[in-house]
Write a protein that holds these residues in place. Structure first.
Motif, PDB file in Angstrom:
ATOM      1  N   GLU A 103      20.178  -2.369 -16.037  1.00 15.84           N
ATOM      2  CA  GLU A 103      21.114  -2.867 -17.043  1.00 15.84           C
ATOM      3  C   GLU A 103      21.007  -4.382 -17.098  1.00 15.84           C
ATOM      4  N   ILE A 104      20.701  -4.888 -18.275  1.00 13.06           N
ATOM      5  CA  ILE A 104      20.580  -6.322 -18.469  1.00 13.06           C
ATOM      6  C   ILE A 104      21.908  -6.885 -18.970  1.00 13.06           C
ATOM      7  N   SER A 162       7.338   6.281  -8.966  1.00 14.78           N
ATOM      8  CA  SER A 162       6.833   5.472 -10.068  1.00 14.78           C
ATOM      9  C   SER A 162       7.966   4.804 -10.816  1.00 14.78           C
ATOM     10  N   LEU A 163       7.710   3.586 -11.244  1.00 16.46           N
ATOM     11  CA  LEU A 163       8.638   2.871 -12.113  1.00 16.46           C
ATOM     12  C   LEU A 163       8.238   3.180 -13.556  1.00 16.46           C
ATOM     13  N   LEU A 221      10.156   0.630 -20.281  1.00 18.03           N
ATOM     14  CA  LEU A 221      11.356  -0.070 -19.812  1.00 18.03           C
ATOM     15  C   LEU A 221      11.794  -1.128 -20.817  1.00 18.03           C
ATOM     16  N   ALA A 222      10.847  -1.830 -21.398  1.00 15.83           N
ATOM     17  CA  ALA A 222      11.181  -2.860 -22.395  1.00 15.83           C
ATOM     18  C   ALA A 222      11.920  -2.241 -23.579  1.00 15.83           C
ATOM     19  N   ILE A 241      15.603  -1.016 -22.517  1.00  7.86           N
ATOM     20  CA  ILE A 241      16.660  -2.012 -22.325  1.00  7.86           C
ATOM     21  C   ILE A 241      16.694  -3.075 -23.418  1.00  7.86           C
ATOM     22  N   GLY A 242      15.740  -3.001 -24.353  1.00  9.97           N
ATOM     23  CA  GLY A 242      15.776  -3.884 -25.512  1.00  9.97           C
ATOM     24  C   GLY A 242      15.339  -5.315 -25.262  1.00  9.97           C
ATOM     25  N   ILE A 243      14.272  -5.461 -24.457  1.00 13.05           N
ATOM     26  CA  ILE A 243      13.736  -6.804 -24.220  1.00 13.05           C
ATOM     27  C   ILE A 243      12.228  -6.787 -24.424  1.00 13.05           C
ATOM     28  N   ASN A 244      11.628  -7.955 -24.367  1.00  5.36           N
ATOM     29  CA  ASN A 244      10.202  -8.124 -24.581  1.00  5.36           C
ATOM     30  C   ASN A 244       9.396  -7.524 -23.424  1.00  5.36           C
TER      31      ASN A 244
END
Length: 122
Positions: free
Chosen positions: A4-5, A35-36, A42-43, A46-49
């Motif tokens: 969570e950002i 594994s991640l 993931l970008a 969470i809505g990031i670059n």
């Protein structure tokens, strides 16, 4: 894995990801060999670059928390170096103690807080 950002935080997004992954490893929510999500996944989640996620994963690799394989992606694989790890934690603790002193937090209160946080992993 849940990340969570806090978009209102002054802490960089890649550091928020890094810190949450380390915390999840420490408290058993992420286990060795797990594994991640892919950088892209993931970008998007969470809505990031993507470059921000890639920076976090690269840092986690440099610090010895994950291995990155071109085919399988990032996975938890902690490397241990007792002497270097103790030195790193000691340096982090120096700063933490300095911050506590500047903020008027007593030694006893800091000890209590460390005990509480350490107990979370038990």
């Amino acid at each position: 894995m849940t990340i969570e950002i806090n978009f209102n935080s002054e802490k960089a997004y890649y550091m928020q990801i890094r810190n949450q992954v380390i915390t999840q490893i420490a408290y058993g929510q992420l286990k060795k060999g797990e594994s991640l999500p892919s950088v892209r996944q993931l970008a998007e989640e969470i809505g990031i670059n993507m470059h921000t996620v890639n920076k976090a994963y690269s840092l986690l690799r440099q610090e010895g928390y994950v291995k990155i394989d071109r085919r399988r992606g990032a996975m938890v694989d902690i490397e241990y170096d007792q002497k270097a790890d103790l030195q790193e934690v000691s340096e982090d603790l120096d700063l933490l103690v300095a911050k506590a002193r500047c903020k008027g937090i007593s030694k006893d209160e800091l000890h209590r807080m460390v005990d509480e946080h350490y107990a979370k992993g038990d």
